[in-house]
Design a protein around this motif. Structure first.
Motif, PDB file in Angstrom:
ATOM      1  N   THR A 182       0.822  -1.209   0.000  1.00  0.00           N
ATOM      2  CA  THR A 182       0.000   0.000   0.000  1.00  0.00           C
ATOM      3  C   THR A 182       0.857   1.260   0.000  1.00  0.00           C
ATOM      4  N   VAL A 183       1.916   1.261   0.806  1.00  0.00           N
ATOM      5  CA  VAL A 183       2.835   2.409   0.825  1.00  0.00           C
ATOM      6  C   VAL A 183       3.471   2.595  -0.543  1.00  0.00           C
ATOM      7  N   GLY A 184       3.891   1.495  -1.159  1.00  0.00           N
ATOM      8  CA  GLY A 184       4.488   1.563  -2.490  1.00  0.00           C
ATOM      9  C   GLY A 184       3.534   2.138  -3.517  1.00  0.00           C
ATOM     10  N   LEU A 185       2.270   1.724  -3.464  1.00  0.00           N
ATOM     11  CA  LEU A 185       1.266   2.250  -4.395  1.00  0.00           C
ATOM     12  C   LEU A 185       1.056   3.749  -4.192  1.00  0.00           C
ATOM     13  N   LEU A 186       1.025   4.177  -2.939  1.00  0.00           N
ATOM     14  CA  LEU A 186       0.857   5.604  -2.653  1.00  0.00           C
ATOM     15  C   LEU A 186       2.013   6.428  -3.229  1.00  0.00           C
ATOM     16  N   LEU A 187       3.231   5.948  -3.049  1.00  0.00           N
ATOM     17  CA  LEU A 187       4.399   6.668  -3.569  1.00  0.00           C
ATOM     18  C   LEU A 187       4.377   6.717  -5.098  1.00  0.00           C
ATOM     19  N   ILE A 188       4.030   5.592  -5.728  1.00  0.00           N
ATOM     20  CA  ILE A 188       3.953   5.554  -7.199  1.00  0.00           C
ATOM     21  C   ILE A 188       2.885   6.515  -7.696  1.00  0.00           C
ATOM     22  N   ALA A 189       1.730   6.524  -7.028  1.00  0.00           N
ATOM     23  CA  ALA A 189       0.632   7.398  -7.444  1.00  0.00           C
ATOM     24  C   ALA A 189       1.028   8.866  -7.339  1.00  0.00           C
ATOM     25  N   LEU A 190       1.694   9.239  -6.262  1.00  0.00           N
ATOM     26  CA  LEU A 190       2.098  10.636  -6.076  1.00  0.00           C
ATOM     27  C   LEU A 190       3.123  11.074  -7.119  1.00  0.00           C
ATOM     28  N   VAL A 191       4.125  10.231  -7.352  1.00  0.00           N
ATOM     29  CA  VAL A 191       5.143  10.574  -8.349  1.00  0.00           C
ATOM     30  C   VAL A 191       4.523  10.619  -9.743  1.00  0.00           C
ATOM     31  N   GLY A 192       3.669   9.649 -10.064  1.00  0.00           N
ATOM     32  CA  GLY A 192       3.012   9.629 -11.372  1.00  0.00           C
ATOM     33  C   GLY A 192       2.166  10.857 -11.603  1.00  0.00           C
ATOM     34  N   ALA A 193       1.416  11.261 -10.574  1.00  0.00           N
ATOM     35  CA  ALA A 193       0.576  12.452 -10.705  1.00  0.00           C
ATOM     36  C   ALA A 193       1.423  13.701 -10.928  1.00  0.00           C
ATOM     37  N   TYR A 194       2.537  13.799 -10.218  1.00  0.00           N
ATOM     38  CA  TYR A 194       3.392  14.979 -10.335  1.00  0.00           C
ATOM     39  C   TYR A 194       4.019  15.073 -11.728  1.00  0.00           C
ATOM     40  N   VAL A 195       4.496  13.936 -12.241  1.00  0.00           N
ATOM     41  CA  VAL A 195       5.140  13.934 -13.563  1.00  0.00           C
ATOM     42  C   VAL A 195       4.116  14.194 -14.668  1.00  0.00           C
ATOM     43  N   ALA A 196       2.903  13.646 -14.505  1.00  0.00           N
ATOM     44  CA  ALA A 196       1.890  13.770 -15.558  1.00  0.00           C
ATOM     45  C   ALA A 196       1.124  15.087 -15.503  1.00  0.00           C
ATOM     46  N   TRP A 197       1.332  15.862 -14.445  1.00  0.00           N
ATOM     47  CA  TRP A 197       0.540  17.088 -14.265  1.00  0.00           C
ATOM     48  C   TRP A 197       0.737  18.058 -15.423  1.00  0.00           C
ATOM     49  N   ARG A 198      -0.376  18.662 -15.865  1.00  0.00           N
ATOM     50  CA  ARG A 198      -0.335  19.607 -16.974  1.00  0.00           C
ATOM     51  C   ARG A 198      -0.824  20.979 -16.517  1.00  0.00           C
ATOM     52  N   PRO A 199      -0.364  22.066 -17.160  1.00  0.00           N
ATOM     53  CA  PRO A 199      -0.740  23.426 -16.727  1.00  0.00           C
ATOM     54  C   PRO A 199      -2.249  23.646 -16.680  1.00  0.00           C
TER      55      PRO A 199
END
Length: 329
Positions: free
Chosen positions: A136-153
């Motif tokens: 669960t911790v691993g999924l949370l970290l992946i989700a946060l990093v993925g959201a940050y990288v994929a974020w658009r203006p």
């Protein structure tokens, strides 16, 4: 005391089928809503774009990922259990979660199968809980990093996301840092069911914190396995010509899996697909295509569960049989 015992023994046999029927009902309702808003023809067309060879490769990689997950679990549950026994029990857990309604669940089944070989029964229980916690911790970290990288203006200011990511990482670090002293403090007190549950979680965190090398290794394995599964879905998306950033899949898939952990549906069926379609929509993905990929992924999950079930038929386990008899009445 002897008069009150029989009703207590029969209680799980009455409750479990009702719970399972409720989960089936939730999955059916969610799927009905999905196909009400998303045309089934579009979903079917997107699913047909995926070749059988790609599906078979996905199944093979999925089983390989679970072999690594079984190795991680073996590291956490202590000595006395070989990799072969751990992997076989892990496959049985997949079958219990996905293909055998009526059993207690994958974690209970896989722990029960290896319990006779475990040198430390307490470590087996703690390690199994720690395994799920790290996932669960691993999924949370992946989700946060993925959201940050994929974020658009056009999605707005990412400052809130940055703060959320920092808060998540800080919470994980602080949680493990204070676990050992908190475990000692809780061990000197007593309380009700909620207190015991909190104390058990803290004890698991403390046990992991005492072995930081093992903690980091197992967290790394967990995240690598989850990333492999996400990349399989990315391959499905590319085959179906879904237009969305790869990083968005890391965010949406991880988040949808966390949401699907809630025991309200049949193995997350319906809930995972609906969540993923909603999470991917801001990144330009067509909901019908995302639902199709989610349902194809579900077929990989159920195929793996069937393989786990066939393994148990080929090499029957008295321990698994006893577990099924107890929980099916």
């Amino acid at each position: 005391m002897s008069v009150a015992a029989p009703p207590t023994d029969k209680l799980p046999a009455r409750k479990l089928p009702v719970i399972w029927l409720v989960r089936v009902g939730v999955s059916a309702v969610v799927l009905a809503l999905i196909f009400h808003f998303v045309p089934f023809k579009q979903v079917w067309a997107a699913a047909r774009a995926l070749s059988p060879a790609l599906w078979l490769a996905a199944l093979a990689l999925f089983l390989l990922g679970h072999a690594a997950a079984a190795a991680k679990w073996r590291l956490l549950i202590g000595p006395g259990i070989g990799f072969g026994a751990a992997f076989r029990a892990h496959l049985a857990g997949l079958a219990a979660n996905l293909a055998l309604p009526g059993v207690a669940g994958g974690d209970v089944v896989r722990a029960g199968l290896v319990m006779p070989q475990a040198q430390d029964k307490a470590q087996l229980a703690i390690g199994s809980v720690a395994d799920r916690l790290l996932d669960t911790v691993g999924l949370l970290l992946i989700a946060l990093v993925g959201a940050y990288v994929a974020w658009r203006p056009e999605l707005g200011d990412p400052q809130a996301l940055r703060l959320l990511m920092l808060a998540g990482v800080a919470a994980v670090i602080i949680g493990f840092a204070v676990a050992i002293p908190l475990d000692h403090a809780l061990a000197r007190r007593s309380g009700g069911k909620v207190f015991k549950l909190v104390a058990r979680i803290v004890a698991v965190l403390a046990d992991l914190a005492r072995t930081p090398g093992l903690l980091l290794a197992c967290l790394g394995i967990s995240m690598a396995v989850q990333c492999l599964f996400i990349l399989i879905n990315v391959a499905f998306a590319q085959a179906a010509h879904v237009e969305a950033p790869t990083a968005a899949w890391f965010y949406a898939w991880s988040t949808a899996k966390i949401i699907a952990i809630a025991p309200i549906s049949l193995g997350g069926l319906g809930v995972r697909e609906a969540s993923m379609a909603a999470l991917m929509k801001p990144f330009g993905a067509d909901p019908a295509q995302v639902v199709a990929i989610g349902l194809v992924w579900q077929t990989v999950l159920y195929a793996s569960g069937l393989i786990g079930f066939l393994v148990q038929l080929r090499w029957p386990s008295p321990k698994l049989k006893k577990l099924e008899q107890v929980h099916e009445g």
